[in-house]
Design a protein around this motif. Structure first.
Motif, PDB file in Angstrom:
ATOM      1  N   THR A   1      -1.152   1.485  -8.762  1.00  0.00           N
ATOM      2  CA  THR A   1      -2.348   2.032  -8.145  1.00  0.00           C
ATOM      3  C   THR A   1      -2.756   1.227  -6.913  1.00  0.00           C
ATOM      4  O   THR A   1      -2.298   0.098  -6.707  1.00  0.00           O
ATOM      5  CB  THR A   1      -3.529   2.034  -9.129  1.00  0.00           C
ATOM      6  OG1 THR A   1      -3.872   0.667  -9.443  1.00  0.00           O
ATOM      7  CG2 THR A   1      -3.167   2.786 -10.405  1.00  0.00           C
ATOM      8  N   LEU A   2      -3.647   1.781  -6.110  1.00  0.00           N
ATOM      9  CA  LEU A   2      -4.170   1.073  -4.947  1.00  0.00           C
ATOM     10  C   LEU A   2      -4.910  -0.188  -5.383  1.00  0.00           C
ATOM     11  O   LEU A   2      -4.704  -1.267  -4.811  1.00  0.00           O
ATOM     12  CB  LEU A   2      -5.103   1.981  -4.149  1.00  0.00           C
ATOM     13  CG  LEU A   2      -5.832   1.336  -2.961  1.00  0.00           C
ATOM     14  CD1 LEU A   2      -4.823   0.796  -1.948  1.00  0.00           C
ATOM     15  CD2 LEU A   2      -6.766   2.347  -2.307  1.00  0.00           C
TER      16      LEU A   2
ATOM     17  N   SER B   1       1.154   4.214  -2.783  1.00  0.00           N
ATOM     18  CA  SER B   1       0.966   5.643  -2.487  1.00  0.00           C
ATOM     19  C   SER B   1       2.088   6.492  -3.071  1.00  0.00           C
ATOM     20  O   SER B   1       1.928   7.702  -3.254  1.00  0.00           O
ATOM     21  CB  SER B   1       0.890   5.856  -0.969  1.00  0.00           C
ATOM     22  OG  SER B   1       2.166   5.708  -0.358  1.00  0.00           O
ATOM     23  N   GLN B   2       3.225   5.851  -3.381  1.00  0.00           N
ATOM     24  CA  GLN B   2       4.346   6.572  -3.985  1.00  0.00           C
ATOM     25  C   GLN B   2       4.255   6.609  -5.508  1.00  0.00           C
ATOM     26  O   GLN B   2       5.105   7.169  -6.173  1.00  0.00           O
ATOM     27  CB  GLN B   2       5.668   5.918  -3.578  1.00  0.00           C
ATOM     28  CG  GLN B   2       5.885   5.846  -2.071  1.00  0.00           C
ATOM     29  CD  GLN B   2       5.913   7.208  -1.429  1.00  0.00           C
ATOM     30  OE1 GLN B   2       6.743   8.050  -1.758  1.00  0.00           O
ATOM     31  NE2 GLN B   2       5.001   7.451  -0.500  1.00  0.00           N
TER      32      GLN B   2
ATOM     33  N   GLY C   1       0.819  -1.215   0.000  1.00  0.00           N
ATOM     34  CA  GLY C   1       0.000   0.000   0.000  1.00  0.00           C
ATOM     35  C   GLY C   1       0.844   1.252   0.000  1.00  0.00           C
ATOM     36  O   GLY C   1       0.560   2.220  -0.719  1.00  0.00           O
ATOM     37  N   PHE C   2       1.908   1.243   0.802  1.00  0.00           N
ATOM     38  CA  PHE C   2       2.820   2.386   0.842  1.00  0.00           C
ATOM     39  C   PHE C   2       3.473   2.618  -0.519  1.00  0.00           C
ATOM     40  O   PHE C   2       3.547   3.746  -1.006  1.00  0.00           O
ATOM     41  CB  PHE C   2       3.894   2.136   1.906  1.00  0.00           C
ATOM     42  CG  PHE C   2       5.085   3.043   1.785  1.00  0.00           C
ATOM     43  CD1 PHE C   2       4.948   4.418   1.930  1.00  0.00           C
ATOM     44  CD2 PHE C   2       6.344   2.530   1.519  1.00  0.00           C
ATOM     45  CE1 PHE C   2       6.050   5.253   1.818  1.00  0.00           C
ATOM     46  CE2 PHE C   2       7.445   3.348   1.404  1.00  0.00           C
ATOM     47  CZ  PHE C   2       7.302   4.714   1.549  1.00  0.00           C
ATOM     48  N   THR C   3       3.928   1.531  -1.144  1.00  0.00           N
ATOM     49  CA  THR C   3       4.567   1.651  -2.460  1.00  0.00           C
ATOM     50  C   THR C   3       3.576   2.187  -3.488  1.00  0.00           C
ATOM     51  O   THR C   3       3.937   2.985  -4.360  1.00  0.00           O
ATOM     52  CB  THR C   3       5.112   0.284  -2.916  1.00  0.00           C
ATOM     53  OG1 THR C   3       5.968  -0.236  -1.895  1.00  0.00           O
ATOM     54  CG2 THR C   3       5.910   0.415  -4.195  1.00  0.00           C
TER      55      THR C   3
ATOM     56  N   TRP D   1       3.499   3.563   7.468  1.00  0.00           N
ATOM     57  CA  TRP D   1       2.893   2.247   7.260  1.00  0.00           C
ATOM     58  C   TRP D   1       3.141   1.286   8.418  1.00  0.00           C
ATOM     59  O   TRP D   1       2.319   0.428   8.701  1.00  0.00           O
ATOM     60  CB  TRP D   1       3.471   1.619   5.977  1.00  0.00           C
ATOM     61  CG  TRP D   1       4.945   1.362   6.046  1.00  0.00           C
ATOM     62  CD1 TRP D   1       5.941   2.213   5.688  1.00  0.00           C
ATOM     63  CD2 TRP D   1       5.582   0.185   6.558  1.00  0.00           C
ATOM     64  NE1 TRP D   1       7.169   1.647   5.927  1.00  0.00           N
ATOM     65  CE2 TRP D   1       6.973   0.399   6.453  1.00  0.00           C
ATOM     66  CE3 TRP D   1       5.121  -1.020   7.069  1.00  0.00           C
ATOM     67  CZ2 TRP D   1       7.896  -0.542   6.867  1.00  0.00           C
ATOM     68  CZ3 TRP D   1       6.038  -1.971   7.470  1.00  0.00           C
ATOM     69  CH2 TRP D   1       7.409  -1.720   7.369  1.00  0.00           C
TER      70      TRP D   1
ATOM     71  N   TYR E   1      -1.573   2.247   2.397  1.00  0.00           N
ATOM     72  CA  TYR E   1      -1.746   3.330   1.419  1.00  0.00           C
ATOM     73  C   TYR E   1      -2.117   4.634   2.123  1.00  0.00           C
ATOM     74  O   TYR E   1      -1.580   5.710   1.788  1.00  0.00           O
ATOM     75  CB  TYR E   1      -2.830   2.939   0.426  1.00  0.00           C
ATOM     76  CG  TYR E   1      -3.040   3.921  -0.703  1.00  0.00           C
ATOM     77  CD1 TYR E   1      -2.278   3.848  -1.871  1.00  0.00           C
ATOM     78  CD2 TYR E   1      -4.008   4.921  -0.612  1.00  0.00           C
ATOM     79  CE1 TYR E   1      -2.471   4.747  -2.907  1.00  0.00           C
ATOM     80  CE2 TYR E   1      -4.213   5.818  -1.652  1.00  0.00           C
ATOM     81  CZ  TYR E   1      -3.440   5.720  -2.791  1.00  0.00           C
ATOM     82  OH  TYR E   1      -3.648   6.624  -3.806  1.00  0.00           O
ATOM     83  N   GLN E   2      -3.024   4.542   3.084  1.00  0.00           N
ATOM     84  CA  GLN E   2      -3.476   5.746   3.789  1.00  0.00           C
ATOM     85  C   GLN E   2      -2.395   6.302   4.713  1.00  0.00           C
ATOM     86  O   GLN E   2      -2.261   7.518   4.860  1.00  0.00           O
ATOM     87  CB  GLN E   2      -4.735   5.422   4.608  1.00  0.00           C
ATOM     88  CG  GLN E   2      -5.949   5.051   3.779  1.00  0.00           C
ATOM     89  CD  GLN E   2      -6.456   6.209   2.930  1.00  0.00           C
ATOM     90  OE1 GLN E   2      -6.286   7.386   3.288  1.00  0.00           O
ATOM     91  NE2 GLN E   2      -7.063   5.897   1.796  1.00  0.00           N
TER      92      GLN E   2
ATOM     93  N   GLY F   1       0.909   5.910   4.365  1.00  0.00           N
ATOM     94  CA  GLY F   1       2.107   6.340   3.655  1.00  0.00           C
ATOM     95  C   GLY F   1       3.370   5.900   4.373  1.00  0.00           C
ATOM     96  O   GLY F   1       3.529   4.737   4.716  1.00  0.00           O
ATOM     97  N   GLU F   2       4.276   6.849   4.660  1.00  0.00           N
ATOM     98  CA  GLU F   2       5.548   6.508   5.295  1.00  0.00           C
ATOM     99  C   GLU F   2       5.382   6.020   6.729  1.00  0.00           C
ATOM    100  O   GLU F   2       6.327   5.493   7.321  1.00  0.00           O
ATOM    101  CB  GLU F   2       6.489   7.718   5.254  1.00  0.00           C
ATOM    102  CG  GLU F   2       6.920   8.095   3.836  1.00  0.00           C
ATOM    103  CD  GLU F   2       7.925   9.222   3.824  1.00  0.00           C
ATOM    104  OE1 GLU F   2       8.241   9.734   4.926  1.00  0.00           O
ATOM    105  OE2 GLU F   2       8.398   9.585   2.745  1.00  0.00           O
TER     106      GLU F   2
END
Length: 216
Positions: free
Chosen positions: A58-59, A53-54, A49-51, A172, A166-167, A169-170
Motif C-alpha cells: 500500500t501507499l 501503485s502496482q 511509490g510506483f511499486t 515516476w 504513486y501518483q 505510476g509508470e
C-alpha cells in the motif's frame, strides 16, 4: 508483474527487491541508500511509490517501510561513528570509493554549527542525509533525540517522493527534475540560514568587543 525487466541499474535492482520482498524490500533499498550515498533516494523513493501503485504494497506501507529503512540506516551510521571515533572513522572513510574527506569535513562543520537542526534538515540534502549521522554518533548525541529528528525529517522527505511516484505510476521518472529543483531550494535555504548565523555571530562578537573596550 515484470516491471524489473524494463528497468536497469539501480532502478531495476530496487524494483526487483521490492517486488520480491514487499515492504521490507523497500526498507532495505532505502537503508542501502543511507549506507552507500551514491545510491540516489530520488530514484528509489518514487520507485517505491510506483511499486505500491502496482499493488505490491500500500501507499501507507511504502511510506512506513522507506521511513523505517531511513531510520535504521541512519542509526547504523550513528553507531559506527560512536564506535570508531573521529580519527579511526576518517581513516576508514578515506578508503571508500566515490566519496572523499571533503564531504565528511563539510558535514562535521555543519553539525558543529547547527546541531539538532542539522539532523532534521540533513535528511533532505544529498550526501549529507547519510553523513550527518556520523558526527552525531561521534559527538554522542542523545539516541532518542537523534532518532526522533531522523524520523521526522525522513518521513517528510520520503512522503513527498513516494506519493509523487504513486501518483505518476509508470511516469515516476518525471519526479527526478523536480527532486533536483527541490534539493537546490533546500540547500539554498540552509545556505541562507548559515549566512544569517555567521552575520549574527559577527555582530555579537563586535558588540562584546566594543563593550569591553574602556572609554577614553
Amino acid at each position: 508483474m515484470s516491471t524489473q525487466t524494463d528497468l536497469t541499474g539501480v532502478a531495476g535492482w530496487a524494483v526487483d527487491l521490492m517486488e520480491r520482498l514487499g515492504g521490507p524490500g523497500a526498507a532495505l533499498a532505502i537503508a542501502s541508500e543511507n549506507l552507500f550515498p551514491p545510491i540516489p533516494s530520488e530514484i528509489i523513493l518514487p520507485l517505491a511509490g510506483f511499486t505500491a501503485s502496482q499493488g505490491t504494497f500500500t501507499l501507507a506501507g511504502a511510506i512506513a517501510w522507506t521511513t523505517a529503512g531511513s531510520v535504521v540506516g541512519a542509526l547504523l551510521l550513528y553507531t559506527l561513528g560512536a564506535l570508531l571515533g573521529r580519527t579511526r572513522f576518517r581513516a576508514l572513510w578515506a578508503r571508500l570509493p566515490l566519496v572523499d574527506l571533503a564531504d565528511l569535513d563539510r558535514t562535521e562543520a555543519w553539525f558543529d554549527r547547527h546541531g539538532r537542526k542539522a539532523i532534521f534538515f540533513g535528511r533532505m540534502i544529498p550526501i549529507f542525509r547519510s553523513l550527518i549521522s556520523i558526527p552525531a554518533g561521534i559527538e554522542r548525541m542523545s539516541v532518542v533525540v537523534f532518532t526522533l529528528l531522523t524520523l521526522a525529517g525522513s518521513l517528510l522527505w520520503n512522503s513527498v517522493f513516494v506519493i509523487a511516484g504513486y501518483q505518476l505510476g509508470e511516469n515516476w521518472h518525471r519526479v527526478e527534475p523536480y527532486a533536483d529543483t527541490f534539493q537546490k531550494v533546500v540547500i539554498g535555504v540552509v545556505a541562507v540560514a548559515m549566512l544569517w548565523f555567521v552575520v549574527q555571530r559577527v555582530r555579537r562578537n563586535r558588540a562584546r568587543a566594543r563593550a569591553s573596550t574602556p572609554s577614553v
